[in-house]
Scaffold this motif. Sequence first.
Motif, short mmCIF file in Angstrom:
data_model
loop_
_atom_site.label_atom_id
_atom_site.label_comp_id
_atom_site.label_asym_id
_atom_site.label_seq_id
_atom_site.Cartn_x
_atom_site.Cartn_y
_atom_site.Cartn_z
N ARG A 110 21.53 -11.14 -66.17
CA ARG A 110 21.17 -12.48 -65.69
C ARG A 110 22.22 -13.01 -64.70
N VAL A 111 23.49 -12.73 -64.95
CA VAL A 111 24.54 -13.14 -64.02
C VAL A 111 24.45 -12.32 -62.74
N ALA A 112 24.24 -11.00 -62.87
CA ALA A 112 24.16 -10.12 -61.71
C ALA A 112 23.02 -10.50 -60.77
N CYS A 113 21.95 -11.05 -61.31
CA CYS A 113 20.82 -11.48 -60.47
C CYS A 113 21.21 -12.63 -59.54
N ARG A 114 22.29 -13.33 -59.89
CA ARG A 114 22.76 -14.45 -59.06
C ARG A 114 24.06 -14.13 -58.33
N ALA A 115 24.53 -12.90 -58.44
CA ALA A 115 25.79 -12.48 -57.82
C ALA A 115 25.52 -11.77 -56.49
N SER A 116 26.55 -11.72 -55.66
CA SER A 116 26.44 -10.98 -54.40
C SER A 116 27.07 -9.59 -54.50
N HIS A 117 27.96 -9.40 -55.48
CA HIS A 117 28.69 -8.14 -55.64
C HIS A 117 28.79 -7.79 -57.12
N LEU A 118 28.93 -6.52 -57.40
CA LEU A 118 29.23 -6.03 -58.74
C LEU A 118 30.46 -5.13 -58.65
N ALA A 119 31.25 -5.12 -59.72
CA ALA A 119 32.36 -4.16 -59.82
C ALA A 119 32.00 -3.14 -60.89
N VAL A 120 32.28 -1.88 -60.60
CA VAL A 120 31.98 -0.78 -61.51
C VAL A 120 33.30 -0.09 -61.84
N HIS A 121 33.58 0.04 -63.14
CA HIS A 121 34.86 0.56 -63.62
C HIS A 121 34.64 1.82 -64.45
N VAL A 122 35.44 2.84 -64.19
CA VAL A 122 35.44 4.07 -64.97
C VAL A 122 36.52 3.94 -66.04
N LEU A 123 36.16 4.21 -67.29
CA LEU A 123 37.11 4.08 -68.40
C LEU A 123 37.66 5.44 -68.82
N ARG A 124 38.89 5.41 -69.36
CA ARG A 124 39.49 6.60 -69.96
C ARG A 124 39.01 6.70 -71.41
N ASP A 125 39.15 7.87 -72.00
CA ASP A 125 38.68 8.06 -73.38
C ASP A 125 39.52 7.31 -74.41
N ASP A 126 40.69 6.79 -74.01
CA ASP A 126 41.49 5.99 -74.94
C ASP A 126 41.16 4.49 -74.84
N GLN A 127 40.11 4.15 -74.12
CA GLN A 127 39.74 2.74 -73.92
C GLN A 127 38.51 2.35 -74.74
N GLU A 128 38.43 2.89 -75.96
CA GLU A 128 37.29 2.55 -76.82
C GLU A 128 37.27 1.06 -77.16
N GLU A 129 38.44 0.43 -77.22
CA GLU A 129 38.50 -1.00 -77.50
C GLU A 129 37.86 -1.81 -76.36
N THR A 130 38.15 -1.41 -75.13
CA THR A 130 37.53 -2.08 -73.97
C THR A 130 36.02 -1.83 -73.98
N ALA A 131 35.62 -0.60 -74.30
CA ALA A 131 34.19 -0.28 -74.39
C ALA A 131 33.53 -1.12 -75.47
N ALA A 132 34.19 -1.29 -76.60
CA ALA A 132 33.62 -2.09 -77.69
C ALA A 132 33.51 -3.55 -77.29
N LEU A 133 34.49 -4.07 -76.56
CA LEU A 133 34.43 -5.46 -76.10
C LEU A 133 33.24 -5.67 -75.16
N PHE A 134 33.09 -4.79 -74.18
CA PHE A 134 32.04 -4.98 -73.17
C PHE A 134 30.69 -4.44 -73.62
N GLY A 135 30.67 -3.56 -74.62
CA GLY A 135 29.40 -3.01 -75.10
C GLY A 135 28.94 -3.58 -76.42
N GLY A 136 29.87 -4.05 -77.23
CA GLY A 136 29.52 -4.52 -78.57
C GLY A 136 29.51 -6.03 -78.74
N ARG A 137 29.92 -6.75 -77.71
CA ARG A 137 29.92 -8.22 -77.75
C ARG A 137 29.01 -8.72 -76.64
N THR A 138 28.39 -9.84 -76.83
CA THR A 138 27.56 -10.42 -75.78
C THR A 138 28.30 -11.57 -75.11
#
Length: 151
Positions: free
Chosen positions: A43-71
């Motif tokens: 919903r935010v991206a539909c109103r944005a002009s740009h997106l950022a795309v980030h590649v994660l390391r395998d030790d960043q499961e906490e970051t993945a959980a924050l962005f994937g497991g929380r709304t």
Amino acid sequence: MYVVTAATADGERAGCLVGFASPCSIHPPRFMAWLSTANHTYRVACRASHLAVHVLRDDQEETAALFGGRTGDDTDKFARVDWRPGEGGAPVLADCRAWLVGEIRERVGGGDHVGFLLAPVEQSPPGPSDPSGAPLLRLGDVTDLTPGHPA
């Protein structure tokens, strides 16, 4: 796995964990990121002009959980990570393997996901952003993650 982030002109930010993303053109350079239509980031991206795309390391499961497991409907994810505004205000995460910011050129329907066709305008410096050579975070590393939204 990727974290895709977006911001609107009025400063609303969002980000989510994404498994469907890929380079899709060499000339001109293009990248496609697919966002679930059930997701706050969509919903935010539909109103944005740009997106950022980030590649994660395998030790960043906490970051993945924050962005994937929380709304983002009820959690300010950006209060919990180091970031800066990139082109178009897209939040660029400080701690990731590599990243790009792309101007949204087109949106493509694809069932329960919409593809955002990006023209890269900013990217992490050339060469390995992570000199340790840590492996990338893959789908198999996050299969036990409960999504913040149903896909």
